[in-house]
Scaffold this motif. Structure first.
Motif, PDB file in Angstrom:
ATOM      1  N   GLY A 298     -12.701   6.887   6.495  1.00 31.28           N
ATOM      2  CA  GLY A 298     -13.821   7.053   6.071  1.00 31.28           C
ATOM      3  C   GLY A 298     -13.741   6.085   4.558  1.00 31.28           C
ATOM      4  O   GLY A 298     -12.977   5.821   4.574  1.00 31.28           O
ATOM      5  N   LYS A 299     -14.428   6.802   4.635  1.00 33.03           N
ATOM      6  CA  LYS A 299     -15.948   5.617   2.982  1.00 33.03           C
ATOM      7  C   LYS A 299     -15.161   5.614   1.695  1.00 33.03           C
ATOM      8  O   LYS A 299     -14.544   5.328   0.765  1.00 33.03           O
ATOM      9  CB  LYS A 299     -17.222   5.851   2.326  1.00 33.03           C
ATOM     10  N   GLY A 300     -14.125   7.145   1.923  1.00 37.07           N
ATOM     11  CA  GLY A 300     -13.659   7.719   0.739  1.00 37.07           C
ATOM     12  C   GLY A 300     -14.164   7.831  -0.667  1.00 37.07           C
ATOM     13  O   GLY A 300     -15.184   8.508  -0.962  1.00 37.07           O
ATOM     14  N   PRO A 301     -13.517   7.575  -1.790  1.00 32.62           N
ATOM     15  CA  PRO A 301     -12.200   6.935  -1.700  1.00 32.62           C
ATOM     16  C   PRO A 301     -10.971   7.762  -2.164  1.00 32.62           C
ATOM     17  O   PRO A 301     -11.652   9.029  -1.736  1.00 32.62           O
ATOM     18  CB  PRO A 301     -12.334   6.423  -3.489  1.00 32.62           C
ATOM     19  N   PHE A 302     -10.257   7.797  -1.285  1.00 30.04           N
ATOM     20  CA  PHE A 302      -8.534   8.429  -1.203  1.00 30.04           C
ATOM     21  C   PHE A 302      -7.244   7.751  -2.095  1.00 30.04           C
ATOM     22  O   PHE A 302      -7.336   6.502  -2.149  1.00 30.04           O
ATOM     23  CB  PHE A 302      -8.557   8.465   0.188  1.00 30.04           C
ATOM     24  N   THR A 303      -6.789   8.853  -2.320  1.00 28.89           N
ATOM     25  CA  THR A 303      -5.737   8.270  -3.052  1.00 28.89           C
ATOM     26  C   THR A 303      -4.204   9.113  -1.797  1.00 28.89           C
ATOM     27  O   THR A 303      -4.207  10.389  -1.676  1.00 28.89           O
ATOM     28  CB  THR A 303      -5.374   8.844  -4.475  1.00 28.89           C
ATOM     29  N   VAL A 304      -3.324   7.871  -1.508  1.00 26.99           N
ATOM     30  CA  VAL A 304      -2.467   9.062  -0.503  1.00 26.99           C
ATOM     31  C   VAL A 304      -0.932   9.021  -1.170  1.00 26.99           C
ATOM     32  O   VAL A 304      -0.513   7.690  -0.849  1.00 26.99           O
ATOM     33  CB  VAL A 304      -3.044   8.729   0.661  1.00 26.99           C
ATOM     34  N   PHE A 305      -0.510  10.152  -1.140  1.00 30.29           N
ATOM     35  CA  PHE A 305       1.208   9.539  -1.419  1.00 30.29           C
ATOM     36  C   PHE A 305       1.325  10.400  -0.518  1.00 30.29           C
ATOM     37  O   PHE A 305       1.854  10.605   0.568  1.00 30.29           O
ATOM     38  CB  PHE A 305       1.214  10.790  -2.501  1.00 30.29           C
TER      39      PHE A 305
ATOM     40  N   VAL B  87      -3.039  13.792   0.229  1.00 31.64           N
ATOM     41  CA  VAL B  87      -4.262  13.426  -0.155  1.00 31.64           C
ATOM     42  C   VAL B  87      -5.215  13.413  -1.827  1.00 31.64           C
ATOM     43  O   VAL B  87      -5.917  14.767  -1.215  1.00 31.64           O
ATOM     44  CB  VAL B  87      -5.505  13.667   1.042  1.00 31.64           C
ATOM     45  N   VAL B  88      -5.626  12.840  -2.319  1.00 33.24           N
ATOM     46  CA  VAL B  88      -6.328  13.624  -3.379  1.00 33.24           C
ATOM     47  C   VAL B  88      -7.901  12.439  -2.923  1.00 33.24           C
ATOM     48  O   VAL B  88      -8.431  11.283  -2.715  1.00 33.24           O
ATOM     49  CB  VAL B  88      -6.249  13.405  -4.387  1.00 33.24           C
ATOM     50  N   ALA B  89      -9.179  13.260  -3.187  1.00 29.58           N
ATOM     51  CA  ALA B  89     -10.363  12.378  -3.247  1.00 29.58           C
ATOM     52  C   ALA B  89     -11.150  11.658  -4.470  1.00 29.58           C
ATOM     53  O   ALA B  89     -11.867  12.397  -4.950  1.00 29.58           O
ATOM     54  CB  ALA B  89     -11.253  13.850  -3.156  1.00 29.58           C
ATOM     55  N   ALA B  90      -9.921  10.802  -4.408  1.00 28.11           N
ATOM     56  CA  ALA B  90     -10.089   9.680  -5.876  1.00 28.11           C
ATOM     57  C   ALA B  90      -9.677   8.302  -5.605  1.00 28.11           C
ATOM     58  O   ALA B  90      -8.570   8.733  -4.641  1.00 28.11           O
ATOM     59  CB  ALA B  90     -10.349   9.995  -7.510  1.00 28.11           C
ATOM     60  N   ASP B  91      -9.728   7.275  -6.550  1.00 31.09           N
ATOM     61  CA  ASP B  91      -8.773   6.340  -6.057  1.00 31.09           C
ATOM     62  C   ASP B  91      -8.224   6.043  -6.917  1.00 31.09           C
ATOM     63  O   ASP B  91      -8.707   6.205  -8.305  1.00 31.09           O
ATOM     64  CB  ASP B  91     -10.221   4.870  -6.150  1.00 31.09           C
ATOM     65  N   ALA B  92      -7.086   6.412  -7.578  1.00 28.51           N
ATOM     66  CA  ALA B  92      -6.485   6.707  -9.183  1.00 28.51           C
ATOM     67  C   ALA B  92      -4.556   6.069  -9.065  1.00 28.51           C
ATOM     68  O   ALA B  92      -3.938   6.199  -8.421  1.00 28.51           O
ATOM     69  CB  ALA B  92      -5.743   8.200  -8.509  1.00 28.51           C
ATOM     70  N   MET B  93      -5.607   4.754  -9.223  1.00 32.51           N
ATOM     71  CA  MET B  93      -4.174   3.621  -9.474  1.00 32.51           C
ATOM     72  C   MET B  93      -3.182   4.188 -10.524  1.00 32.51           C
ATOM     73  O   MET B  93      -3.142   5.224 -11.214  1.00 32.51           O
ATOM     74  CB  MET B  93      -4.787   1.948 -10.524  1.00 32.51           C
ATOM     75  N   ALA B  94      -1.736   4.142 -10.199  1.00 37.00           N
ATOM     76  CA  ALA B  94      -0.811   4.578 -11.745  1.00 37.00           C
ATOM     77  C   ALA B  94      -1.135   4.911 -12.930  1.00 37.00           C
ATOM     78  O   ALA B  94      -0.526   5.176 -13.780  1.00 37.00           O
ATOM     79  CB  ALA B  94       0.136   3.937 -11.018  1.00 37.00           C
ATOM     80  N   LYS B  95      -1.926   3.655 -12.940  1.00 40.53           N
ATOM     81  CA  LYS B  95      -2.533   3.153 -14.754  1.00 40.53           C
ATOM     82  C   LYS B  95      -3.110   4.276 -15.167  1.00 40.53           C
ATOM     83  O   LYS B  95      -2.974   4.788 -15.980  1.00 40.53           O
ATOM     84  CB  LYS B  95      -2.999   1.840 -14.538  1.00 40.53           C
ATOM     85  N   THR B  96      -4.343   4.990 -14.314  1.00 40.84           N
ATOM     86  CA  THR B  96      -4.900   5.487 -14.606  1.00 40.84           C
ATOM     87  C   THR B  96      -4.476   8.002 -14.057  1.00 40.84           C
ATOM     88  O   THR B  96      -4.369   8.108 -15.614  1.00 40.84           O
ATOM     89  CB  THR B  96      -5.885   6.342 -13.561  1.00 40.84           C
TER      90      THR B  96
ATOM     91  N   ALA C 188       4.169   1.772  -5.900  1.00 34.73           N
ATOM     92  CA  ALA C 188       2.896   2.800  -6.606  1.00 34.73           C
ATOM     93  C   ALA C 188       1.760   1.309  -6.270  1.00 34.73           C
ATOM     94  O   ALA C 188       1.842   0.038  -6.428  1.00 34.73           O
ATOM     95  CB  ALA C 188       2.633   2.595  -7.847  1.00 34.73           C
ATOM     96  N   ASP C 189       0.283   1.753  -5.713  1.00 40.39           N
ATOM     97  CA  ASP C 189      -0.730   0.688  -6.277  1.00 40.39           C
ATOM     98  C   ASP C 189      -0.720  -0.223  -5.200  1.00 40.39           C
ATOM     99  O   ASP C 189      -1.404  -0.997  -5.174  1.00 40.39           O
ATOM    100  CB  ASP C 189      -0.819   0.204  -7.440  1.00 40.39           C
ATOM    101  N   VAL C 190      -0.973   0.017  -3.903  1.00 38.51           N
ATOM    102  CA  VAL C 190      -1.269  -0.511  -2.905  1.00 38.51           C
ATOM    103  C   VAL C 190      -2.516  -0.672  -2.419  1.00 38.51           C
ATOM    104  O   VAL C 190      -2.702   0.897  -1.714  1.00 38.51           O
ATOM    105  CB  VAL C 190      -0.337   0.172  -1.454  1.00 38.51           C
ATOM    106  N   LYS C 191      -2.928  -1.049  -3.150  1.00 41.20           N
ATOM    107  CA  LYS C 191      -5.334  -1.100  -2.953  1.00 41.20           C
ATOM    108  C   LYS C 191      -5.524  -1.124  -1.426  1.00 41.20           C
ATOM    109  O   LYS C 191      -4.510  -1.532  -0.492  1.00 41.20           O
ATOM    110  CB  LYS C 191      -5.382  -2.264  -3.204  1.00 41.20           C
ATOM    111  N   GLN C 192      -6.332  -0.464  -0.739  1.00 47.69           N
ATOM    112  CA  GLN C 192      -6.978  -0.089   0.186  1.00 47.69           C
ATOM    113  C   GLN C 192      -8.614  -0.376   0.102  1.00 47.69           C
ATOM    114  O   GLN C 192      -9.050   0.023  -0.771  1.00 47.69           O
ATOM    115  CB  GLN C 192      -6.554   1.306   0.768  1.00 47.69           C
ATOM    116  N   SER C 193      -8.960  -0.119   0.955  1.00 52.17           N
ATOM    117  CA  SER C 193     -10.524  -0.410   0.806  1.00 52.17           C
ATOM    118  C   SER C 193     -11.086   0.546   0.713  1.00 52.17           C
ATOM    119  O   SER C 193     -12.393   0.742  -0.337  1.00 52.17           O
ATOM    120  CB  SER C 193     -11.176  -1.938   2.136  1.00 52.17           C
ATOM    121  N   ASN C 194     -10.345   1.568   0.770  1.00 50.18           N
ATOM    122  CA  ASN C 194     -11.151   3.222   0.797  1.00 50.18           C
ATOM    123  C   ASN C 194      -9.929   4.124   0.182  1.00 50.18           C
ATOM    124  O   ASN C 194     -10.313   5.194  -0.136  1.00 50.18           O
ATOM    125  CB  ASN C 194     -10.973   3.365   2.179  1.00 50.18           C
ATOM    126  N   GLY C 195      -9.622   2.805  -1.131  1.00 48.13           N
ATOM    127  CA  GLY C 195      -8.715   3.764  -2.047  1.00 48.13           C
ATOM    128  C   GLY C 195      -7.136   3.260  -2.528  1.00 48.13           C
ATOM    129  O   GLY C 195      -6.925   2.051  -2.185  1.00 48.13           O
TER     130      GLY C 195
END
Length: 184
Positions: free
Chosen positions: A67-74, A109-118, A164-171
Motif C-alpha cells: 500500500g501507499k504507506g509510508p512505512f518503516t519496516v525493521f 512496522v512503523v507508520a512513518a518513513d523514518a530514515m536512520a538519520k531521523t 539501514a536506509d533501504v528506500k522503497q516507494s512506500n517507505g
C-alpha cells in the motif's frame, strides 16, 4: 556514423544513470533494491528474507505492505527467524496462529518513513533512547551507539540494524538481526 556514436553515447549515459540510481540503495540478500518498488516488490527478491516474506503472506499483510504507506519496516533476516526457539516459526505459520503471527510482524512496522538519520536525531533529542510505537501496538526502545542503531523489544531482546536506509516507494526498510517480539 556520428548518429550511431551519439545513440551509443546516449544509451551508455542512460544505463549509467540507471546503475547510479540503483547504487543509491544498498543491496539486500544479494538483490538490488529499487526505490521505485514497494516493500513487498523488493523483499521478494532478497534471499535473506524468504522467511519474512512467507510470514507476511501467511499473515495476510501483503496488501498492506504494498500500500501507499509510508512505512518503516525493521526486516528480520532468515537467520534472525532461525535463532528463535526450535519450532517457533513453524508454529507461527500455522493458520490457527495467524493473530499471533500478525502481532509479531506488525511489531516490526512503523507508520512513518523514518530514515536512520531521523531515528538517530530522535534518540539524541530524547537523551539517548527513543520510544518507537509500532503498527502492532508494541513500543521499541531505540538507541544509537557509534553510528549503529539498536532496538530493544518489550521482552528485553536487542536487535541491531545491520543495513539501514533501504528506500522503497512506500517507505524504508532497515534490516535487523533479531526478531522483535511483543509482550504476550
Amino acid at each position: 556514423m556520428i548518429k550511431s556514436v551519439l545513440r551509443g553515447f546516449a544509451l551508455a549515459t542512460a544505463m549509467s544513470a540507471v546503475a547510479f540510481a540503483a547504487a543509491k540503495n544498498p543491496t539486500v540478500g544479494g538483490a538490488a533494491m529499487f526505490d521505485s518498488k514497494n516493500i513487498i516488490e523488493n523483499a521478494v527478491n532478497s534471499k535473506d528474507h524468504t522467511t519474512l516474506v512467507a510470514a507476511v503472506k501467511a499473515a495476510g499483510l501483503v496488501g498492506i505492505l504494498e500500500g501507499k504507506g509510508p512505512f518503516t519496516v525493521f526486516a528480520p533476516t532468515n537467520e534472525a527467524f532461525a535463532a528463535l526457539p526450535k519450532g517457533t516459526v513453524d508454529t507461527l505459520l500455522k493458520p490457527e496462529n495467524k493473530a499471533t503471527l500478525t502481532k509479531v510482524l506488525t511489531c516490526h512496522v512503523v507508520a512513518a518513513d523514518a530514515m536512520a538519520k531521523t531515528v538517530a536525531k530522535m534518540i539524541k533529542d530524547d537523551g539517548g533512547e527513543h520510544d518507537i510505537k509500532t503498527v502492532g501496538g508494541c513500543v521499541l526502545k531505540a538507541k544509537e551507539n557509534m553510528g549503529k542503531i539498536t532496538l530493544t523489544d518489550e521482552n528485553g531482546g536487542v536487535s541491531h540494524v545491520t543495513i539501514a536506509d533501504v528506500k522503497q516507494s512506500n517507505g524504508v526498510i532497515h534490516v535487523v538481526d533479531k526478531v522483535l517480539l511483543p509482550k504476550m
